[in-house]
Design a protein around this motif. Sequence first.
Motif, PDB file in Angstrom:
ATOM      1  N   MET A 152       0.824  -1.211   0.000  1.00 25.31           N
ATOM      2  CA  MET A 152       0.000   0.000   0.000  1.00 25.31           C
ATOM      3  C   MET A 152       0.856   1.257   0.000  1.00 25.31           C
ATOM      4  O   MET A 152       0.484   2.269  -0.616  1.00 25.31           O
ATOM      5  CB  MET A 152      -0.958  -0.001   1.189  1.00 25.31           C
ATOM      6  CG  MET A 152      -2.053  -1.060   1.080  1.00 25.31           C
ATOM      7  SD  MET A 152      -3.255  -0.949   2.433  1.00 25.31           S
ATOM      8  CE  MET A 152      -4.332  -2.337   2.017  1.00 25.31           C
ATOM      9  N   GLN A 176      -5.452   5.849   2.426  1.00 20.88           N
ATOM     10  CA  GLN A 176      -6.891   5.756   2.637  1.00 20.88           C
ATOM     11  C   GLN A 176      -7.664   6.279   1.425  1.00 20.88           C
ATOM     12  O   GLN A 176      -8.702   5.720   1.043  1.00 20.88           O
ATOM     13  CB  GLN A 176      -7.263   6.557   3.894  1.00 20.88           C
ATOM     14  CG  GLN A 176      -8.585   6.173   4.500  1.00 20.88           C
ATOM     15  CD  GLN A 176      -8.697   6.581   5.957  1.00 20.88           C
ATOM     16  OE1 GLN A 176      -8.265   5.864   6.835  1.00 20.88           O
ATOM     17  NE2 GLN A 176      -9.264   7.746   6.204  1.00 20.88           N
ATOM     18  N   LYS A 178      -6.714   6.077  -1.585  1.00 21.28           N
ATOM     19  CA  LYS A 178      -6.508   5.166  -2.712  1.00 21.28           C
ATOM     20  C   LYS A 178      -7.149   3.798  -2.499  1.00 21.28           C
ATOM     21  O   LYS A 178      -7.340   3.042  -3.445  1.00 21.28           O
ATOM     22  CB  LYS A 178      -4.997   4.989  -2.950  1.00 21.28           C
ATOM     23  CG  LYS A 178      -4.621   4.414  -4.307  1.00 21.28           C
ATOM     24  CD  LYS A 178      -3.116   4.411  -4.479  1.00 21.28           C
ATOM     25  CE  LYS A 178      -2.703   3.911  -5.857  1.00 21.28           C
ATOM     26  NZ  LYS A 178      -3.120   4.832  -6.936  1.00 21.28           N
ATOM     27  N   ASN A 179      -7.464   3.468  -1.240  1.00 22.45           N
ATOM     28  CA  ASN A 179      -7.978   2.138  -0.917  1.00 22.45           C
ATOM     29  C   ASN A 179      -9.272   2.271  -0.111  1.00 22.45           C
ATOM     30  O   ASN A 179      -9.252   2.432   1.109  1.00 22.45           O
ATOM     31  CB  ASN A 179      -6.953   1.358  -0.095  1.00 22.45           C
ATOM     32  CG  ASN A 179      -5.659   1.111  -0.844  1.00 22.45           C
ATOM     33  OD1 ASN A 179      -5.511   0.120  -1.549  1.00 22.45           O
ATOM     34  ND2 ASN A 179      -4.709   2.025  -0.698  1.00 22.45           N
ATOM     35  N   GLN A 180     -10.379   2.213  -0.816  1.00 28.34           N
ATOM     36  CA  GLN A 180     -11.672   2.367  -0.169  1.00 28.34           C
ATOM     37  C   GLN A 180     -11.881   1.269   0.869  1.00 28.34           C
ATOM     38  O   GLN A 180     -11.632   0.092   0.620  1.00 28.34           O
ATOM     39  CB  GLN A 180     -12.797   2.310  -1.201  1.00 28.34           C
ATOM     40  CG  GLN A 180     -14.172   2.626  -0.625  1.00 28.34           C
ATOM     41  CD  GLN A 180     -15.245   2.668  -1.708  1.00 28.34           C
ATOM     42  OE1 GLN A 180     -14.974   2.387  -2.868  1.00 28.34           O
ATOM     43  NE2 GLN A 180     -16.464   3.020  -1.317  1.00 28.34           N
ATOM     44  N   VAL A 182     -10.238   0.926   3.667  1.00 28.22           N
ATOM     45  CA  VAL A 182      -9.027   0.640   4.441  1.00 28.22           C
ATOM     46  C   VAL A 182      -8.746   1.793   5.397  1.00 28.22           C
ATOM     47  O   VAL A 182      -8.837   2.967   5.017  1.00 28.22           O
ATOM     48  CB  VAL A 182      -7.815   0.412   3.513  1.00 28.22           C
ATOM     49  CG1 VAL A 182      -6.518   0.332   4.318  1.00 28.22           C
ATOM     50  CG2 VAL A 182      -8.008  -0.866   2.697  1.00 28.22           C
TER      51      VAL A 182
END
Length: 421
Positions: A152, A176, A178-180, A182
């Motif tokens: 990540m 956060q 970029k990664n829904q 997370v």
Amino acid sequence: MAIGLAGALALAACGGASDSGANSSGEIKGTIDFWMGDPIGDAQQPIMQKLADDYAAAHPGTKVNLRFLGKDAHQTYLTSIAGGSVPCVALIGNTWTPEFAALNALEVYANDPKTLQGTYVPGMIESTIFKGKSYAVPYDTGVRALIYRKDMLEAIGKTAAPATWQELREDALAIQAKNQGVNGFGIIGGAHWYYLPLIWNWGGEIAKQSGDKWVSEAGSTQSVQAFQFYSDLLTKDRLSPAGASAWTAADVDKSMGLGQTAMMVGGSWDLRTILKQSPDLEGKLGTAVLPKGPGGNNDTFAGGSNLAVFRECNNKAVANDFVKFMMTKENLVPVTSNLGLLPATNDALAQEKATGSFSAPLFKAYAEQADHTRSIPPVASWGKVEGANSIVNAMQSIMSGKKTADVAMKELADQVNQAIG
């Protein structure tokens, strides 16, 4: 206790040397009782029993009676001190050492703690000190470091772990975004060991000595700013769910193992838990020493256990010799390695860094973090602060918006001073 796993003690049926002949001549002969509890669990008991048996075999005429004790030990142990029913040797939580020393229960290990420098992990030496003397031998060390998702971080263009707390915040926000679904950073509001050290990182002190007293510095500018920063990670940046104000390490371990959290502060024991839960994460995880704060340091707590000889032991010759036996590299490392903790002696720690369990890529950071540790203020009544949950209450009142950081921390300073004054 500093890591929640530190050595605990409980009342045994009998204490001290059980042979009728007290060993005042210094001869290595007779029987002693040795108590230990958490983190000594089922897996470690055979190791400790073998050490006791090996000692007796090497010293004919001696015997070490082991008692493996439970978690509900503190008050029972205080009762045993009051009643004079104590062991000769015990593995005690390092945060308990000043308290027991203040009760005149422990033998002095070193009149000048400076003589221990170079032999033991510095933060663990601090944990043995009360009123300028050392009352125990540092045994094992538990430290926390940064655990993070390498994949990540790489996805946002980062090839290294964040070096500062501000950089951690920025990286967590980017991850956060970029990664829904997370969490950028696992926030722990329900356990003060995860944010109290930030006071040091911001350049402050938890308490300072003034004459023969310790005075809380919780109301200082640095302390207020440190707690405000950590609270903001939750309330403004929303790097964890709102419920994280009450999270403990177990909650973040679970979230990390499920792939729902990108970064967290955790001990080597947390890392083991995560990998056991989700072994497929091993290639995706990285570890690093903790980020630095505005004060220029990344100090954290040295949790762990100390070996202590009790003042009422009537066979100190065997007790002291047994402690020396336990502290050799050959006997110390198998126990600490099995526990997933670091040895508290520098020679054993160097071995672990070079070829031992903490030489593995994922665990190296913990050995490095051991060089950046400190201990709680060495006051007998610090347990009252923890027992009242004052520090957690202060952080949670800031996170909930019920109090400003200024008000919460000034109140905390008053509460700490009432407890330790």
